[in-house]
Design a protein around this motif. Structure first.
Motif, PDB file in Angstrom:
ATOM      1  N   ASP A  28      35.695 -23.477  -8.940  1.00  0.00           N
ATOM      2  CA  ASP A  28      34.513 -23.135  -9.730  1.00  0.00           C
ATOM      3  C   ASP A  28      34.797 -21.963 -10.658  1.00  0.00           C
ATOM      4  OD1 ASP A  28      33.028 -25.162  -8.558  1.00  0.00           O
ATOM      5  OD2 ASP A  28      32.229 -23.852  -6.995  1.00  0.00           O
ATOM      6  N   GLU A  31      36.731 -23.175 -13.716  1.00  0.00           N
ATOM      7  CA  GLU A  31      35.854 -23.804 -14.706  1.00  0.00           C
ATOM      8  C   GLU A  31      35.090 -22.764 -15.514  1.00  0.00           C
ATOM      9  OE1 GLU A  31      32.099 -26.900 -15.116  1.00  0.00           O
ATOM     10  OE2 GLU A  31      33.041 -26.631 -13.160  1.00  0.00           O
ATOM     11  N   THR A  34      37.403 -20.910 -17.896  1.00  0.00           N
ATOM     12  CA  THR A  34      37.769 -21.775 -19.018  1.00  0.00           C
ATOM     13  C   THR A  34      36.626 -21.873 -20.011  1.00  0.00           C
ATOM     14  OG1 THR A  34      39.243 -23.039 -17.589  1.00  0.00           O
ATOM     15  CG2 THR A  34      38.574 -24.075 -19.661  1.00  0.00           C
ATOM     16  N   ARG A  35      35.420 -22.005 -19.513  1.00  0.00           N
ATOM     17  CA  ARG A  35      34.247 -22.051 -20.404  1.00  0.00           C
ATOM     18  C   ARG A  35      34.087 -20.748 -21.164  1.00  0.00           C
ATOM     19  NH1 ARG A  35      28.902 -23.819 -18.310  1.00  0.00           N
ATOM     20  NH2 ARG A  35      28.557 -23.928 -20.526  1.00  0.00           N
ATOM     21  N   GLU A  56      27.075 -19.193 -16.506  1.00  0.00           N
ATOM     22  CA  GLU A  56      27.084 -20.513 -17.144  1.00  0.00           C
ATOM     23  C   GLU A  56      25.834 -20.708 -18.000  1.00  0.00           C
ATOM     24  OE1 GLU A  56      28.201 -23.972 -14.836  1.00  0.00           O
ATOM     25  OE2 GLU A  56      29.116 -22.645 -13.351  1.00  0.00           O
TER      26      GLU A  56
END
Length: 92
Positions: A28, A31, A34-35, A56
């Motif tokens: 997690d 991710e 990377t975002r 996020e």
């Protein structure tokens, strides 16, 4: 991040690299990191310190104002004792 172009799109004389996040221990976290990197490459006016703390939800809210493509590159290196070494490159 591998910066090859200025925010205006001009080729830089010297390529520079910046680590967005280190010490990630869960998928997690990979991710989200990377975002954050993708967000920064499309929104270079943001400060990295601010992006590192964005959730996020915040990335999603701010994403509407971003560019859709960049000449700069997001590189992700994954390594560790319990994973296969992997390198991902998000090319323009």
């Amino acid at each position: 991040m591998r910066w090859e172009s200025s925010p205006e799109g001009h080729r830089l004389e010297h390529v520079r690299q910046t680590i967005v996040q280190q010490g990630i221990s869960t998928i997690d976290d990979v991710e989200l990191a990377t975002r954050r990197a993708q967000f920064w490459v499309l929104n270079p006016s943001y400060k990295l310190e601010d992006i590192r703390s964005m959730s996020e939800e915040q990335l999603d809210e701010e994403q509407d104002d971003s560019r859709s493509i960049s000449k700069n590159v997001v590189c992700v290196d994954v390594s560790g004792p319990d994973v296969c070494d992997v390198t991902l490159v998000d090319l323009p």
